[in-house]
Motif scaffolding. Structure first.
Motif, PDB file in Angstrom:
ATOM      1  N   LEU A   1      36.548  78.550 149.803  1.00 61.72           N
ATOM      2  CA  LEU A   1      36.404  77.117 149.535  1.00 61.72           C
ATOM      3  C   LEU A   1      36.701  76.771 148.087  1.00 61.72           C
ATOM      4  O   LEU A   1      37.178  75.672 147.799  1.00 61.72           O
ATOM      5  CB  LEU A   1      34.988  76.658 149.891  1.00 61.72           C
ATOM      6  CG  LEU A   1      34.565  76.754 151.360  1.00 61.72           C
ATOM      7  CD1 LEU A   1      33.173  76.183 151.544  1.00 61.72           C
ATOM      8  CD2 LEU A   1      35.558  76.052 152.255  1.00 61.72           C
ATOM      9  N   ILE A   2      36.412  77.687 147.161  1.00 65.00           N
ATOM     10  CA  ILE A   2      36.636  77.369 145.751  1.00 65.00           C
ATOM     11  C   ILE A   2      38.122  77.163 145.456  1.00 65.00           C
ATOM     12  O   ILE A   2      38.500  76.339 144.627  1.00 65.00           O
ATOM     13  CB  ILE A   2      36.033  78.475 144.835  1.00 65.00           C
ATOM     14  CG1 ILE A   2      35.951  77.982 143.392  1.00 65.00           C
ATOM     15  CG2 ILE A   2      36.823  79.760 144.940  1.00 65.00           C
ATOM     16  CD1 ILE A   2      35.027  76.814 143.193  1.00 65.00           C
ATOM     17  N   PHE A   3      38.985  77.891 146.185  1.00 65.17           N
ATOM     18  CA  PHE A   3      40.425  77.677 146.012  1.00 65.17           C
ATOM     19  C   PHE A   3      40.832  76.317 146.566  1.00 65.17           C
ATOM     20  O   PHE A   3      41.662  75.621 145.975  1.00 65.17           O
ATOM     21  CB  PHE A   3      41.212  78.800 146.702  1.00 65.17           C
ATOM     22  CG  PHE A   3      41.153  80.111 145.983  1.00 65.17           C
ATOM     23  CD1 PHE A   3      42.024  80.386 144.943  1.00 65.17           C
ATOM     24  CD2 PHE A   3      40.232  81.078 146.338  1.00 65.17           C
ATOM     25  CE1 PHE A   3      41.980  81.593 144.267  1.00 65.17           C
ATOM     26  CE2 PHE A   3      40.174  82.287 145.667  1.00 65.17           C
ATOM     27  CZ  PHE A   3      41.054  82.539 144.623  1.00 65.17           C
ATOM     28  N   ALA A   4      40.258  75.915 147.715  1.00 64.14           N
ATOM     29  CA  ALA A   4      40.548  74.594 148.267  1.00 64.14           C
ATOM     30  C   ALA A   4      40.000  73.495 147.361  1.00 64.14           C
ATOM     31  O   ALA A   4      40.628  72.433 147.194  1.00 64.14           O
ATOM     32  CB  ALA A   4      39.948  74.477 149.667  1.00 64.14           C
ATOM     33  N   TYR A   5      38.823  73.725 146.765  1.00 64.93           N
ATOM     34  CA  TYR A   5      38.233  72.753 145.847  1.00 64.93           C
ATOM     35  C   TYR A   5      39.159  72.515 144.647  1.00 64.93           C
ATOM     36  O   TYR A   5      39.395  71.374 144.246  1.00 64.93           O
ATOM     37  CB  TYR A   5      36.875  73.268 145.381  1.00 64.93           C
ATOM     38  CG  TYR A   5      36.212  72.434 144.310  1.00 64.93           C
ATOM     39  CD1 TYR A   5      35.531  71.260 144.626  1.00 64.93           C
ATOM     40  CD2 TYR A   5      36.250  72.828 142.974  1.00 64.93           C
ATOM     41  CE1 TYR A   5      34.919  70.496 143.653  1.00 64.93           C
ATOM     42  CE2 TYR A   5      35.639  72.074 141.988  1.00 64.93           C
ATOM     43  CZ  TYR A   5      34.978  70.907 142.326  1.00 64.93           C
ATOM     44  OH  TYR A   5      34.379  70.147 141.350  1.00 64.93           O
ATOM     45  N   VAL A   6      39.683  73.593 144.094  1.00 68.83           N
ATOM     46  CA  VAL A   6      40.578  73.472 142.943  1.00 68.83           C
ATOM     47  C   VAL A   6      41.912  72.838 143.346  1.00 68.83           C
ATOM     48  O   VAL A   6      42.441  71.959 142.646  1.00 68.83           O
ATOM     49  CB  VAL A   6      40.797  74.857 142.294  1.00 68.83           C
ATOM     50  CG1 VAL A   6      41.941  74.818 141.284  1.00 68.83           C
ATOM     51  CG2 VAL A   6      39.517  75.325 141.627  1.00 68.83           C
ATOM     52  N   ASP A   7      42.465  73.272 144.482  1.00 64.72           N
ATOM     53  CA  ASP A   7      43.789  72.817 144.911  1.00 64.72           C
ATOM     54  C   ASP A   7      43.739  71.388 145.442  1.00 64.72           C
ATOM     55  O   ASP A   7      44.442  70.496 144.946  1.00 64.72           O
ATOM     56  CB  ASP A   7      44.311  73.779 145.982  1.00 64.72           C
ATOM     57  CG  ASP A   7      45.735  73.445 146.413  1.00 64.72           C
ATOM     58  OD1 ASP A   7      46.393  72.659 145.736  1.00 64.72           O
ATOM     59  OD2 ASP A   7      46.164  73.976 147.457  1.00 64.72           O
ATOM     60  N   GLN A   8      42.886  71.145 146.454  1.00 66.89           N
ATOM     61  CA  GLN A   8      42.862  69.848 147.121  1.00 66.89           C
ATOM     62  C   GLN A   8      41.981  68.834 146.391  1.00 66.89           C
ATOM     63  O   GLN A   8      42.310  67.637 146.362  1.00 66.89           O
ATOM     64  CB  GLN A   8      42.345  70.018 148.546  1.00 66.89           C
ATOM     65  CG  GLN A   8      43.168  70.974 149.396  1.00 66.89           C
ATOM     66  CD  GLN A   8      42.511  71.267 150.727  1.00 66.89           C
ATOM     67  OE1 GLN A   8      41.766  70.437 151.265  1.00 66.89           O
ATOM     68  NE2 GLN A   8      42.775  72.440 151.279  1.00 66.89           N
ATOM     69  N   GLY A   9      40.875  69.295 145.827  1.00 63.22           N
ATOM     70  CA  GLY A   9      39.953  68.359 145.196  1.00 63.22           C
ATOM     71  C   GLY A   9      40.327  68.004 143.770  1.00 63.22           C
ATOM     72  O   GLY A   9      40.334  66.836 143.391  1.00 63.22           O
ATOM     73  N   LEU A  10      40.652  69.016 142.961  1.00 61.23           N
ATOM     74  CA  LEU A  10      40.950  68.780 141.544  1.00 61.23           C
ATOM     75  C   LEU A  10      42.446  68.701 141.261  1.00 61.23           C
ATOM     76  O   LEU A  10      42.841  68.388 140.125  1.00 61.23           O
ATOM     77  CB  LEU A  10      40.333  69.899 140.698  1.00 61.23           C
ATOM     78  CG  LEU A  10      38.812  70.065 140.787  1.00 61.23           C
ATOM     79  CD1 LEU A  10      38.348  71.196 139.878  1.00 61.23           C
ATOM     80  CD2 LEU A  10      38.085  68.766 140.440  1.00 61.23           C
ATOM     81  N   ASN A  11      43.282  69.041 142.251  1.00 60.95           N
ATOM     82  CA  ASN A  11      44.752  69.020 142.104  1.00 60.95           C
ATOM     83  C   ASN A  11      45.224  69.891 140.935  1.00 60.95           C
ATOM     84  O   ASN A  11      46.039  69.486 140.111  1.00 60.95           O
ATOM     85  CB  ASN A  11      45.246  67.575 141.906  1.00 60.95           C
ATOM     86  CG  ASN A  11      44.994  66.708 143.117  1.00 60.95           C
ATOM     87  OD1 ASN A  11      45.243  67.116 144.254  1.00 60.95           O
ATOM     88  ND2 ASN A  11      44.471  65.503 142.891  1.00 60.95           N
ATOM     89  N   ARG A  12      44.685  71.102 140.893  1.00 59.91           N
ATOM     90  CA  ARG A  12      45.077  72.059 139.865  1.00 59.91           C
ATOM     91  C   ARG A  12      45.542  73.345 140.538  1.00 59.91           C
ATOM     92  O   ARG A  12      45.299  73.566 141.727  1.00 59.91           O
ATOM     93  CB  ARG A  12      43.915  72.353 138.912  1.00 59.91           C
ATOM     94  CG  ARG A  12      43.483  71.145 138.085  1.00 59.91           C
ATOM     95  CD  ARG A  12      42.247  71.431 137.271  1.00 59.91           C
ATOM     96  NE  ARG A  12      41.828  70.283 136.473  1.00 59.91           N
ATOM     97  CZ  ARG A  12      42.173  70.067 135.212  1.00 59.91           C
ATOM     98  NH1 ARG A  12      42.961  70.938 134.578  1.00 59.91           N
ATOM     99  NH2 ARG A  12      41.743  69.005 134.560  1.00 59.91           N
TER     100      ARG A  12
END
Length: 430
Positions: free
Chosen positions: A235-246
């Motif tokens: 989930l942390i990868f999805a949080y960074v990719d989809q949530g923070l757009n990084r």
């Protein structure tokens, strides 16, 4: 913590562990980032952590093997073998070689069980019982503090010169640990124990865990929390990719912030054990993971930093509380098997949750999964807190483990034990 660091033998062990923990902090996250770059998949990146956890199913066999050999030389040999296990990483070139990364991750996971079991027994031999919480707290403080520089350094080295350099750094760290611990004075050997048939010895750690009330409560509560905590690895990868757009490398920044929390948690853990006992400290650590996960359900960078900081505080509290409880409530000759069995009981649900998280992140909203983690871990923390009386604070109870493991009566003891009891009445349970 200064008391335990005044001991020359512990300082030497600490120096060796510092080298291996530095290599570990640089290497593990970089492996997941490497897979993400090779495949472009969040799930496959999280599955790298699953590969590390999966060998925990072999923990009873590993613990039995560890307990059969002297602690210090075995720990040295295990570090040398771990360095050799990293060599296949030098052959990784493209996405078709991802299986090599998974192979190394799985072998490293097996090595990690072995090193952890041997280290628990070695610390139990070197350190007086009343200083075990301090010793574990020092190691967890440093382990978590390395998150301040390790992940960022690993991500920077990976971006600059590739994953092969990280493999070399990891090898140097484990070789250095082996060389330093070689100079450690040989601890006094544990009293000889009666040897059982090997099937009984394999299960001795699990039987002790089931028969000791505080350990049983600790494993049930922490195991329930682990059923969902592993979701966060993907989930942390999805949080960074989809949530923070990084990009994926920003995970290293979050893990570094988590290291600040880990540093605070490690420093506070001995005091919490003196105040609430081992089970109470474990409960606090598990429960703190709940609000951290709930905060990550909302993609805001400032809130995310606060969340991973709180998650960092929770991790050393759980580790110090659990490890100290094992060392205090387990006979020295059984520590390896009990420590390895604990890894298996906890990491089994965690491996399942990591694998499930890698699948679910492709079908469900990561925010809903973080909310599920938050609710479940707070419930598990509450269950543990209700059992805190099972391990009263150190000043309220004798700081010695039970005199013998919780074992059923074996069918047949070893020949030397039979000669000792020949012609005498054998007490029950021997």
């Amino acid at each position: 913590m200064r008391t335990v660091l005044r001991r020359p033998d512990f300082r030497l062990l600490f120096g060796g562990l510092l080298a291996s923990m530095t290599a570990e902090s640089i290497l593990l996250l970089a492996l997941a980032i490497w897979v993400k770059d090779l495949t472009g998949s969040d799930g496959l990146a999280g599955a790298t952590i699953f590969a590390v956890i999966a060998p925990m199913t072999l923990a009873p066999l590993v613990g039995w093997f560890v307990d059969r050999y002297p602690r210090r030389p075995f720990f040295v040999a295990a570090n040398l073998v771990t360095a050799a296990l990293l060599t296949p990483l030098f052959m990784v070139r493209d996405a078709g070689d991802v299986w090599l990364v998974y192979l190394v991750a799985a072998l490293y996971g097996l090595s990690h069980i072995t090193l952890s079991a041997a280290l628990s027994g070695l610390i139990r031999q070197l350190v007086p019982v009343e200083l075990l919480a301090e010793a574990n707290g020092v190691l967890q403080t440093v382990r978590q503090g390395l998150r301040l520089i390790g992940p960022l350094a690993g991500a920077a080295l990976y971006a600059a010169i590739g994953g092969w350099a990280l493999a070399g750094i990891g090898m140097v760290g484990f070789l250095t640990a082996a060389a330093v611990v070689t100079a450690l004075p040989t601890p006094h050997p544990a009293p000889p124990t009666v040897r059982l048939r090997w099937p009984a010895e394999l299960g001795a750690g699990l039987r002790h865990l089931a028969g000791e009330p505080a350990l049983r409560r600790a494993l049930l509560g922490y195991g329930l929390g682990s059923l969902v905590m592993g979701f966060s690895e993907s989930l942390i990868f999805a949080y960074v990719d989809q949530g923070l757009n990084r990009d994926a490398a920003f995970v290293g920044v979050l893990v570094t912030v988590q290291g600040v929390g880990g540093l605070l948690g490690g420093l506070c853990s001995p005091a919490l054990i003196r105040r609430f006992g081992e089970v109470g400290t474990l409960a606090t650590g598990v429960a703190l993971f709940g609000p951290a996960a709930l905060a990550l359900a909302y993609p805001d960078l400032r809130l995310g930093f606060a969340a991973v900081l709180l998650a960092g505080v929770s991790l050393p509290l759980t580790m110090v509380g659990l490890h100290t409880l094992i060392q205090r409530r387990t006979p020295p000759g059984l520590v390896g098997r009990v420590a390895a069995a604990t890894d298996a009981v906890i990491s089994g649900p965690q491996a399942f949750s990591i694998g499930a998280g890698a699948l679910l992140v492709g079908f469900l909203d990561y925010r809903a999964l973080f909310a599920l983690i938050g609710v479940a871990t707070m419930a598990a923390g509450g269950y543990l807190w209700q059992g805190r009386h099972l391990s009263a604070p150190l000043g309220a109870r004798p700081p010695t483990p039970p005199s013998r493991p919780t074992l059923p009566a074996p069918r047949r003891a070893a020949e030397d034990a039979e000669r000792q009891v020949a012609g005498t009445h054998r007490p029950p349970g021997r």
